[in-house]
Design an enzyme around this catalytic site. Sequence first.
Site, PDB file in Angstrom:
ATOM      1  N   SER A   8      22.496 -15.139   5.365  1.00 21.37           N
ATOM      2  CA  SER A   8      21.317 -16.015   5.469  1.00 21.37           C
ATOM      3  C   SER A   8      21.018 -16.576   4.083  1.00 21.37           C
ATOM      4  O   SER A   8      21.547 -16.088   3.077  1.00 21.37           O
ATOM      5  CB  SER A   8      20.118 -15.219   6.000  1.00 21.37           C
ATOM      6  OG  SER A   8      19.940 -14.054   5.227  1.00 21.37           O
ATOM      7  N   GLU A  10      17.935 -18.160   1.298  1.00 15.74           N
ATOM      8  CA  GLU A  10      16.501 -18.217   0.952  1.00 15.74           C
ATOM      9  C   GLU A  10      16.210 -19.456   0.110  1.00 15.74           C
ATOM     10  O   GLU A  10      16.928 -19.752  -0.847  1.00 15.74           O
ATOM     11  CB  GLU A  10      16.122 -16.956   0.172  1.00 15.74           C
ATOM     12  CG  GLU A  10      14.660 -16.941  -0.246  1.00 15.74           C
ATOM     13  CD  GLU A  10      14.241 -15.602  -0.819  1.00 15.74           C
ATOM     14  OE1 GLU A  10      14.519 -14.564  -0.197  1.00 15.74           O
ATOM     15  OE2 GLU A  10      13.649 -15.604  -1.906  1.00 15.74           O
ATOM     16  N   ASP A 102       2.605 -10.472  -5.412  1.00 12.95           N
ATOM     17  CA  ASP A 102       1.983 -10.124  -6.696  1.00 12.95           C
ATOM     18  C   ASP A 102       0.821 -11.071  -6.895  1.00 12.95           C
ATOM     19  O   ASP A 102       0.966 -12.279  -6.692  1.00 12.95           O
ATOM     20  CB  ASP A 102       3.001 -10.291  -7.842  1.00 12.95           C
ATOM     21  CG  ASP A 102       4.136  -9.291  -7.715  1.00 12.95           C
ATOM     22  OD1 ASP A 102       3.846  -8.083  -7.648  1.00 12.95           O
ATOM     23  OD2 ASP A 102       5.292  -9.730  -7.647  1.00 12.95           O
ATOM     24  N   PHE A 212      14.256 -13.509 -15.142  1.00 13.90           N
ATOM     25  CA  PHE A 212      13.926 -13.158 -13.769  1.00 13.90           C
ATOM     26  C   PHE A 212      14.177 -11.664 -13.518  1.00 13.90           C
ATOM     27  O   PHE A 212      13.345 -10.952 -12.955  1.00 13.90           O
ATOM     28  CB  PHE A 212      14.777 -14.030 -12.843  1.00 13.90           C
ATOM     29  CG  PHE A 212      14.271 -14.125 -11.443  1.00 13.90           C
ATOM     30  CD1 PHE A 212      12.926 -13.984 -11.152  1.00 13.90           C
ATOM     31  CD2 PHE A 212      15.161 -14.368 -10.401  1.00 13.90           C
ATOM     32  CE1 PHE A 212      12.468 -14.067  -9.850  1.00 13.90           C
ATOM     33  CE2 PHE A 212      14.712 -14.454  -9.094  1.00 13.90           C
ATOM     34  CZ  PHE A 212      13.366 -14.297  -8.824  1.00 13.90           C
ATOM     35  N   HIS A 262      21.998 -11.741   2.062  1.00 17.18           N
ATOM     36  CA  HIS A 262      20.913 -12.742   2.011  1.00 17.18           C
ATOM     37  C   HIS A 262      21.016 -13.401   0.637  1.00 17.18           C
ATOM     38  O   HIS A 262      20.791 -12.735  -0.388  1.00 17.18           O
ATOM     39  CB  HIS A 262      19.569 -12.039   2.194  1.00 17.18           C
ATOM     40  CG  HIS A 262      18.380 -12.953   2.195  1.00 17.18           C
ATOM     41  ND1 HIS A 262      18.075 -13.788   3.251  1.00 17.18           N
ATOM     42  CD2 HIS A 262      17.407 -13.138   1.275  1.00 17.18           C
ATOM     43  CE1 HIS A 262      16.973 -14.463   2.971  1.00 17.18           C
ATOM     44  NE2 HIS A 262      16.538 -14.088   1.778  1.00 17.18           N
TER      45      HIS A 262
HETATM   46  P1  FAD Z   1       5.040  -2.947  -1.199  1.00 18.82           P
HETATM   47  O1  FAD Z   1       6.110  -2.487  -0.262  1.00 18.82           O
HETATM   48  O2  FAD Z   1       3.642  -2.876  -0.718  1.00 18.82           O
HETATM   49  O3  FAD Z   1       5.206  -2.080  -2.526  1.00 18.82           O
HETATM   50  C1  FAD Z   1       4.613  -2.473  -3.746  1.00 18.82           C
HETATM   51  C2  FAD Z   1       4.527  -1.299  -4.703  1.00 18.82           C
HETATM   52  O4  FAD Z   1       3.487  -0.418  -4.302  1.00 18.82           O
HETATM   53  C3  FAD Z   1       5.779  -0.428  -4.783  1.00 18.82           C
HETATM   54  O5  FAD Z   1       5.899   0.024  -6.099  1.00 18.82           O
HETATM   55  C4  FAD Z   1       5.464   0.731  -3.859  1.00 18.82           C
HETATM   56  O6  FAD Z   1       6.241   1.878  -4.157  1.00 18.82           O
HETATM   57  C5  FAD Z   1       3.969   0.908  -4.134  1.00 18.82           C
HETATM   58  N1  FAD Z   1       3.186   1.459  -3.033  1.00 18.82           N
HETATM   59  C6  FAD Z   1       3.309   1.177  -1.714  1.00 18.82           C
HETATM   60  N2  FAD Z   1       2.347   1.828  -1.017  1.00 18.82           N
HETATM   61  C7  FAD Z   1       1.600   2.506  -1.925  1.00 18.82           C
HETATM   62  C8  FAD Z   1       0.437   3.336  -1.833  1.00 18.82           C
HETATM   63  N3  FAD Z   1      -0.123   3.606  -0.667  1.00 18.82           N
HETATM   64  N4  FAD Z   1      -0.067   3.832  -2.959  1.00 18.82           N
HETATM   65  C9  FAD Z   1       0.494   3.553  -4.179  1.00 18.82           C
HETATM   66  N5  FAD Z   1       1.589   2.774  -4.331  1.00 18.82           N
HETATM   67  C10 FAD Z   1       2.119   2.259  -3.213  1.00 18.82           C
HETATM   68  N6  FAD Z   1       6.887 -12.304  -3.656  1.00 18.82           N
HETATM   69  C11 FAD Z   1       6.119 -13.358  -3.326  1.00 18.82           C
HETATM   70  O7  FAD Z   1       5.024 -13.522  -3.878  1.00 18.82           O
HETATM   71  N7  FAD Z   1       6.526 -14.274  -2.391  1.00 18.82           N
HETATM   72  C12 FAD Z   1       7.706 -14.157  -1.727  1.00 18.82           C
HETATM   73  O8  FAD Z   1       8.039 -14.992  -0.886  1.00 18.82           O
HETATM   74  C13 FAD Z   1       8.543 -13.041  -2.051  1.00 18.82           C
HETATM   75  N8  FAD Z   1       9.710 -12.842  -1.413  1.00 18.82           N
HETATM   76  C14 FAD Z   1      10.444 -11.713  -1.674  1.00 18.82           C
HETATM   77  C15 FAD Z   1      11.604 -11.465  -0.928  1.00 18.82           C
HETATM   78  C16 FAD Z   1      12.365 -10.321  -1.152  1.00 18.82           C
HETATM   79  C17 FAD Z   1      13.599 -10.080  -0.318  1.00 18.82           C
HETATM   80  C18 FAD Z   1      11.989  -9.407  -2.178  1.00 18.82           C
HETATM   81  C19 FAD Z   1      12.815  -8.199  -2.464  1.00 18.82           C
HETATM   82  C20 FAD Z   1      10.832  -9.636  -2.915  1.00 18.82           C
HETATM   83  C21 FAD Z   1      10.049 -10.776  -2.667  1.00 18.82           C
HETATM   84  N9  FAD Z   1       8.847 -11.018  -3.354  1.00 18.82           N
HETATM   85  C22 FAD Z   1       8.082 -12.118  -3.045  1.00 18.82           C
HETATM   86  C23 FAD Z   1       8.408 -10.114  -4.428  1.00 18.82           C
HETATM   87  C24 FAD Z   1       7.439  -9.030  -3.912  1.00 18.82           C
HETATM   88  O9  FAD Z   1       6.294  -9.616  -3.373  1.00 18.82           O
HETATM   89  C25 FAD Z   1       7.088  -8.153  -5.101  1.00 18.82           C
HETATM   90  O10 FAD Z   1       8.196  -7.381  -5.485  1.00 18.82           O
HETATM   91  C26 FAD Z   1       5.831  -7.281  -4.946  1.00 18.82           C
HETATM   92  O11 FAD Z   1       5.516  -6.743  -6.221  1.00 18.82           O
HETATM   93  C27 FAD Z   1       6.001  -6.112  -3.995  1.00 18.82           C
HETATM   94  O12 FAD Z   1       6.041  -6.521  -2.702  1.00 18.82           O
HETATM   95  P2  FAD Z   1       6.479  -5.465  -1.551  1.00 18.82           P
HETATM   96  O13 FAD Z   1       6.371  -6.154  -0.262  1.00 18.82           O
HETATM   97  O14 FAD Z   1       7.750  -4.813  -1.888  1.00 18.82           O
HETATM   98  O15 FAD Z   1       5.275  -4.398  -1.708  1.00 18.82           O
END
Ligand code: FAD
Length: 282
Positions: A8, A10, A102, A212, A262
């Site tokens: 896929s 992105e 973020d 990055f 991906h």
């Molecule tokens: P989470 O899974 O919520 O985790 C974030 C952090 O919090 C981790 O360190 C985790 O260990 C910790 N954590 C989780 N739960 C808890 C808890 N209960 N207590 C304490 N700590 C906890 N960003 C964008 O803004 N837009 C995008 O379109 C985008 N696309 C992405 C696509 C992919 C494939 C990837 C890998 C990343 C992408 N990102 C994007 C970046 C991503 O949003 C960041 O890496 C962000 O910091 C974490 O998102 P997450 O969904 O992994 O968060």
Amino acid sequence: MTAKPTFSFEFYPPKTSAGQEKLGTTFDELNALSPSYFSVTYGAGGSTRERTLDTINMLKKHGATDIAPHISCIGDDKSQIAELLEYYQSIGISRLVALRGDLPSGQVGMGELPFARDLVAFIREQTGDAFYIEVAAYPEMHPQARSFASDVQNLVNKYQAGANAAITQFFFNADSYLYLRDALEKQGIDTQKQPLIAGIMPITSSSSLVRFADSCGADIPRYVRKQLTDFGDDRKAIREFGFEVVYKLCERLIAESVPALHFYTMNKTEPNRKLVKALGLQ
Ligand code: FAD
């Protein structure tokens, strides 16, 4: 013989209408390779909301049949997310990449759904099985995670909250992907059923890749970093070396039965097309 993975692409939403038009051409070129789907990133806190939606609609006009909008939760309230989910359903979207995101600088407050796991649970609660949900995974650990084990547990929690699959952050060391896959299996995740998709970043430049990688905690092996630096402004040498590094990474992953790749395309046709063709994924 090892089965070929699916693949896929992105995209990120361009800032200008000229960029949008150019992306339409890139889409046509990459779509000719018959990928499983295209995903479109989303700026956390709604910072690219309009541009993401415009990009999705542009791709639909170009004939995209399977689009996965990224959706984030940090800084948003539930009603904003519910509205977006309703809109996506109304235009026939059936796949999402669900993320925490973020916070844009200056914005404070995590919102009503502080982590991606909460977002996945909310999407399931609101829309049942309407969407195939993918989440983010980190073979080299999310930079804010307390420990590798807690980050793996977070991914397990996302699968258990209803995620169908996870896409990894990019990496250049295949062992980090394989280690994470094993760690998930040990935690009871059947990665045949809830796949770990490998996020692949083609290398086309030195400084932007380093910047990055540093910002998202991805490791560039020393031999790669050093050579990229040594090439200086020689873009051709960077592209050739970068292709070799990423091709070999994908080859190893394919030999290890990775289910899907991906590609972080950076909105470019090449080198994504070159990799797909050279790997015989078509
Ligand atoms: P989470 O899974 O919520 O985790 C974030 C952090 O919090 C981790 O360190 C985790 O260990 C910790 N954590 C989780 N739960 C808890 C808890 N209960 N207590 C304490 N700590 C906890 N960003 C964008 O803004 N837009 C995008 O379109 C985008 N696309 C992405 C696509 C992919 C494939 C990837 C890998 C990343 C992408 N990102 C994007 C970046 C991503 O949003 C960041 O890496 C962000 O910091 C974490 O998102 P997450 O969904 O992994 O968060």
